[in-house]
Design a protein around this motif. Structure first.
Motif, PDB file in Angstrom:
ATOM      1  N   THR A  10     -47.174 -46.091  -7.775  1.00 25.50           N
ATOM      2  CA  THR A  10     -46.646 -46.777  -8.942  1.00 25.50           C
ATOM      3  C   THR A  10     -46.335 -45.731 -10.006  1.00 25.50           C
ATOM      4  O   THR A  10     -47.136 -44.830 -10.257  1.00 25.50           O
ATOM      5  CB  THR A  10     -47.670 -47.797  -9.472  1.00 25.50           C
ATOM      6  OG1 THR A  10     -47.996 -48.709  -8.418  1.00 25.50           O
ATOM      7  CG2 THR A  10     -47.120 -48.569 -10.648  1.00 25.50           C
ATOM      8  N   ASP A  32     -43.528 -52.086 -12.260  1.00 22.56           N
ATOM      9  CA  ASP A  32     -42.442 -52.473 -11.372  1.00 22.56           C
ATOM     10  C   ASP A  32     -41.533 -51.317 -10.974  1.00 22.56           C
ATOM     11  O   ASP A  32     -40.373 -51.526 -10.617  1.00 22.56           O
ATOM     12  CB  ASP A  32     -41.602 -53.574 -12.016  1.00 22.56           C
ATOM     13  CG  ASP A  32     -42.278 -54.931 -11.954  1.00 22.56           C
ATOM     14  OD1 ASP A  32     -43.273 -55.083 -11.225  1.00 22.56           O
ATOM     15  OD2 ASP A  32     -41.790 -55.867 -12.634  1.00 22.56           O
ATOM     16  N   GLU A  75     -45.470 -55.713  -2.481  1.00 25.33           N
ATOM     17  CA  GLU A  75     -45.818 -56.310  -3.772  1.00 25.33           C
ATOM     18  C   GLU A  75     -45.149 -57.649  -4.022  1.00 25.33           C
ATOM     19  O   GLU A  75     -45.474 -58.329  -4.993  1.00 25.33           O
ATOM     20  CB  GLU A  75     -45.434 -55.348  -4.906  1.00 25.33           C
ATOM     21  CG  GLU A  75     -46.134 -54.015  -4.840  1.00 25.33           C
ATOM     22  CD  GLU A  75     -47.633 -54.137  -5.046  1.00 25.33           C
ATOM     23  OE1 GLU A  75     -48.057 -54.926  -5.897  1.00 25.33           O
ATOM     24  OE2 GLU A  75     -48.381 -53.422  -4.337  1.00 25.33           O
ATOM     25  N   ARG A  76     -44.189 -58.001  -3.195  1.00 24.04           N
ATOM     26  CA  ARG A  76     -43.408 -59.220  -3.422  1.00 24.04           C
ATOM     27  C   ARG A  76     -43.333 -60.046  -2.151  1.00 24.04           C
ATOM     28  O   ARG A  76     -43.412 -59.528  -1.061  1.00 24.04           O
ATOM     29  CB  ARG A  76     -41.966 -58.877  -3.850  1.00 24.04           C
ATOM     30  CG  ARG A  76     -41.834 -58.019  -5.098  1.00 24.04           C
ATOM     31  CD  ARG A  76     -42.239 -58.786  -6.338  1.00 24.04           C
ATOM     32  NE  ARG A  76     -41.883 -58.124  -7.565  1.00 24.04           N
ATOM     33  CZ  ARG A  76     -42.607 -57.179  -8.148  1.00 24.04           C
ATOM     34  NH1 ARG A  76     -43.711 -56.749  -7.588  1.00 24.04           N
ATOM     35  NH2 ARG A  76     -42.221 -56.653  -9.301  1.00 24.04           N
TER      36      ARG A  76
END
Length: 130
Positions: free
Chosen positions: A5, A38, A89-90
Motif C-alpha cells: 500500500t 487505495d 481488496e475488492r
C-alpha cells in the motif's frame, strides 16, 4: 519486487510513474487515494527506506483510475501483479481503457465490452473466474 500500500512519501514517485506513462494525473486525486489506502505500489525492495516506485495502481472505490509501470520495467508482469493486489481488496473492479491494452485486462479475467470512441470497459468480479 514487492507490492505494498502506498504511503504519504510515495506521492511523488506515483505521480512520476503515471506521468511517464503519459496518463492524465490529478495530484489531489492521487494524494486522496493514497490517504484512503487505495493506491498500491511496486518497489524493488519493500524494506529499504526510499525504495523507488516502479509501478502503481490507483483506485477510486471499485474503479481502476490508473495503472502504470516505468518504461524500463514493463513486460515483467508488474502491472498484472498490481491489479491482482487490487483484486485482493475488492469484490469488483471496473476499468476503462484503450483497445490496445485489452489483452492485459483479458488476461486478468476482466469481461470486456466496447465503451465507444475506441475505448473498452472491463469488469472483474470475485468468483467470476478471476
Amino acid at each position: 519486487m514487492a507490492i505494498r500500500t502506498a504511503q504519504d512519501g510515495d506521492l511523488v514517485g506515483v505521480l512520476n510513474v503515471l506521468d511517464g506513462a503519459d496518463l492524465a494525473t490529478d495530484h489531489d486525486q492521487v494524494q486522496t487515494a493514497i490517504e484512503r489506502g487505495d493506491v498500491f505500489v511496486a518497489v524493488p525492495d519493500e524494506d529499504r527506506d526510499g525504495s523507488p516506485v516502479v509501478g502503481a495502481v490507483v483506485l477510486d472505490g471499485e474503479e481502476i483510475v490508473n495503472v502504470a509501470v516505468r518504461r524500463r520495467r514493463r513486460d515483467q508482469g508488474i502491472g498484472s501483479v498490481l491489479v491482482e493486489r487490487a483484486m485482493q481488496e475488492r469484490e469488483r473492479l471496473v476499468a476503462e481503457f484503450d483497445t490496445d491494452v485489452r489483452p492485459f485486462y483479458e488476461s486478468l479475467g476482466f469481461d470486456i465490452a466496447a465503451a465507444g470512441d475506441g475505448r473498452c470497459r472491463g469488469v472483474w468480479r470475485l468468483g467470476d473466474g478471476g
